[in-house]
Design an enzyme around this catalytic site. Structure first.
Site, PDB file in Angstrom:
ATOM      1  CB  SER A   1      -0.933  -0.053   1.208  1.00  0.00           C
ATOM      2  OG  SER A   1      -1.933   0.924   1.136  1.00  0.00           O
TER       3      SER A   1
ATOM      4  CG  HIS B   1      -5.807  -2.095   0.211  1.00  0.00           C
ATOM      5  ND1 HIS B   1      -4.898  -2.070  -0.827  1.00  0.00           N
ATOM      6  CD2 HIS B   1      -5.253  -1.341   1.206  1.00  0.00           C
ATOM      7  CE1 HIS B   1      -3.846  -1.321  -0.468  1.00  0.00           C
ATOM      8  NE2 HIS B   1      -4.035  -0.880   0.758  1.00  0.00           N
TER       9      HIS B   1
ATOM     10  NE  ARG C   1      -9.152   1.389  11.374  1.00  0.00           N
ATOM     11  CZ  ARG C   1      -8.070   0.909  10.804  1.00  0.00           C
ATOM     12  NH1 ARG C   1      -7.475   1.582   9.832  1.00  0.00           N
ATOM     13  NH2 ARG C   1      -7.569  -0.234  11.173  1.00  0.00           N
TER      14      ARG C   1
ATOM     15  CG  ASP D   1      -6.498  -3.567  -3.408  1.00  0.00           C
ATOM     16  OD1 ASP D   1      -7.278  -2.624  -3.138  1.00  0.00           O
ATOM     17  OD2 ASP D   1      -5.284  -3.527  -3.150  1.00  0.00           O
TER      18      ASP D   1
END
Lengths: 385, 385
Positions: free
Chosen positions: B149, B349, B219, B316
């Site tokens: 990432s 992901h 979040r 992803d």
């Protein structure tokens, strides 16, 4: 410029029983109609709206040039849904903030503003209220129910709740229920609203404030899910707002996409009601006609009698084509007559509101056939076929 | 249980010039190392971290059973990145809230807590700081830089900033830059934090509060983008939290996915710093090595000398396989040696942090070959090949 539309309102004193077990009485439904109801009252089309829309589906308001209805490109004289042939009805749903009774109105039981006490309403409740309005308009059977997104869910629910009161269901960019991801996005938006200190547990009206922070975040999230990654890259990409130089700031706008989203959020927070946002996203979450059948959509749709037209858009990741195909499959399992168009369009979920030649062409054909049926005097439900 | 890891810290008194034009001095970098540096100092692997991670990459802390590092499944004795062969270094990036100097520390120029005045840091700045740490550790050339990432972006940037100081770049679930949609999600998260009344313009420390509402929303949004629609449907679907009956409430939890997201948001808001969130998402937004080349990634990567391994995951949608393929194509255009694995995995992901036999197998093979090179005494950059 399109034709002039005139909003109307109907009062319903009697209590409407809701799916939750609660009821609502003394409510109003705002609605508009376009075109003329024919002699045998067989040419009516009900248009159901999604989250940020209303009964103002087409036309513009007298003296307000930029007040076109949200589906004005689709509906009107000579348009795909041609009001020279059809009598089109737009109804604002209960709980909305655009005219029908909602959280900002007075609760007749308490004399106080509903606020967070407005009863939770479902797609099924909305359909029942729409049916009562049709009773009052003297319409026994609709030529069609038409809707996109959440509006498509209402069209689908109509076929199950009132199978004999409609001949066609046109379900655009919709789904048989929300996925976990769909619910997740709704939940984040709701948490942003509910945790805004200006929300006051939903009773912010009496505090004289609006939970704008939460509404902005909700709208920004929503907006991302309405667009495709491709169209966002085409429209905004990584373009900076000012020239080529970075400002190196975590709080200022750097990229065009940030500016666009902030603008959309600000605009929305100026007019949309926070409690309405909660109610409508909850109605989306709850809709699941297969639930009473253990998740079996084929069984759920066995009672539908309408002929169906479904449309989906290739880049719609909110309600992807796969979700429309679930409905198509369940209808075919039941040997229902169903047309299905999967439109290759770049605009994501928003595509259902935009002009696209193939989309408009498909819709025009379907409604032209419906108009021919009418003029041939052969309107019929599927079972009577 | 894995081995015991010991966090360390290095002080850097000298000013580090930053991409923004600002600089930072008297800073600390927290780091950990695992395995032994070999005699010719050729077996070091730098692991770069993403948003919610740190220098604690592998192992556990003495007496803390549940303190495994974030990539403990990948790195350790006998694991795909085998610390019996490699000397692995994890560094916490500047601006983080996990040990290295960040917004919650004192600004030596003012004697006050940085807060919102912490300088904006970029991927390039982090790489420069990591290189200074390696200088102090006496490591001239790395066997590899490895990251997933945002960590993958650092690995990619290493190949451009220090082409002679590394032999391999292993870039997992990454992208050559963020898309407009990626930036959009970051921006919504940032707006949620910045508009939280407890944010106080980033100087909330001195107010004794934490913008937890904003952090929770940030979040929750992040979490949705880490998972695939499929895995969310598998794990949560439309399951209700309590039994089968709906409560008909807009604010209470109804669905399991809501409960899960709220829990993730709450947990995160207890430990993550709001200013760090802004800084790290901005570093993500800014990273774009092709920008100085008019968007031409092939030109941008012309100076890279490392051999490359790229891995992406089929589901992803945050950093889709197509983004990894952009990097692969640009490297092939430059006739670089590049391996690429597109792993069919359901986890979105997040897959880069999870055990998947094919993923782990591919990583193991790549690092085993690297270890064989080392033991054959033939470590080399690509140009020397």
């Amino acid at each position: 410029m399109s034709f002039v539309a005139t909003p109307q309102s109907m009062h319903f004193p009697e209590a409407l029983p809701l799916q939750s077990g609660a009821s609502i009485r003394d409510y109003h439904l705002a609605y508009e109609t376009y075109g003329q109801l024919n002699a045998d009252r067989s040419n009516a089309i009900l248009v159901c709206h999604a989250l940020n829309a209303s009964h103002h589906v087409a036309g513009h308001y007298e003296g307000q040039a930029k007040s076109e209805g949200w589906w004005d490109n689709m509906i009107g004289p000579g348009k795909p849904v041609d009001t020279n042939h059809f009598f089109v009805i737009g109804v604002n749903n209960l709980g909305s903030c655009f005219g029908s009774t909602g959280p900002m109105h007075l609760n007749p039981d308490t004399g106080a503003v509903y606020g967070a006490d407005f009863p939770v309403v479902t797609v099924e409740d909305w359909v029942n209220a729409q049916a009562l309005l049709l009773d009052r308009l003297g319409i026994t059977q609709l030529a069609a129910v038409l809707g996109g997104s959440l509006g498509g869910m209402q069209a689908l629910s109509w076929t199950l709740q009132y199978p004999d009161r409609m001949r066609h269901a046109v379900v655009v960019a919709s789904a048989p229920c929300l996925s976990a991801e769909n619910i997740a996005f709704n939940e984040v938006a709701r948490r942003a609203i509910v945790t805004d200190p200006d929300f006051h547990g939903g009773h912010f009206y009496r505090e004289g404030v609006v939970p704008k922070r939460g509404l902005r975040i909700a709208r920004m999230i929503g907006h991302i899910t309405y667009l495709s990654d491709d169209v966002m890259n085409q429209k905004f990409g990584r373009q900076l707002r000012e020239g080529l130089d970075l400002k190196y700031s975590t709080q200022d706008v750097e990229f065009q996409i940030e500016s666009y989203l902030r603008y959309q959020g600000d605009k929305f927070s100026d007019y949309f009601d926070a409690n309405t946002y909660l109610l409508i996203t909850r109605a989306l979450d709850y809709f699941d006609p297969a639930k009473p059948f253990g998740g079996d959509l084929t069984q759920a749709l066995a009672g539908a009698k309408a002929r169906f037209m479904l449309v989906s858009f290739s880049t719609d990741w909110r309600f992807s084509p796969a979700r429309s195909r679930e409905i198509v499959k369940a209808l075919l399992d039941n040997r229902r007559t169903v047309s299905y168009a999967e439109i290759d369009a770049p605009h994501g979920h928003d595509a259902f509101l935009l002009d696209d030649a193939r989309y408009m062409g498909v819709m025009r054909s379907y409604f032209e056939n419906m108009a021919r049926e009418l003029s041939a005097g052969q309107p019929r439900t599927q079972e009577a076929a």
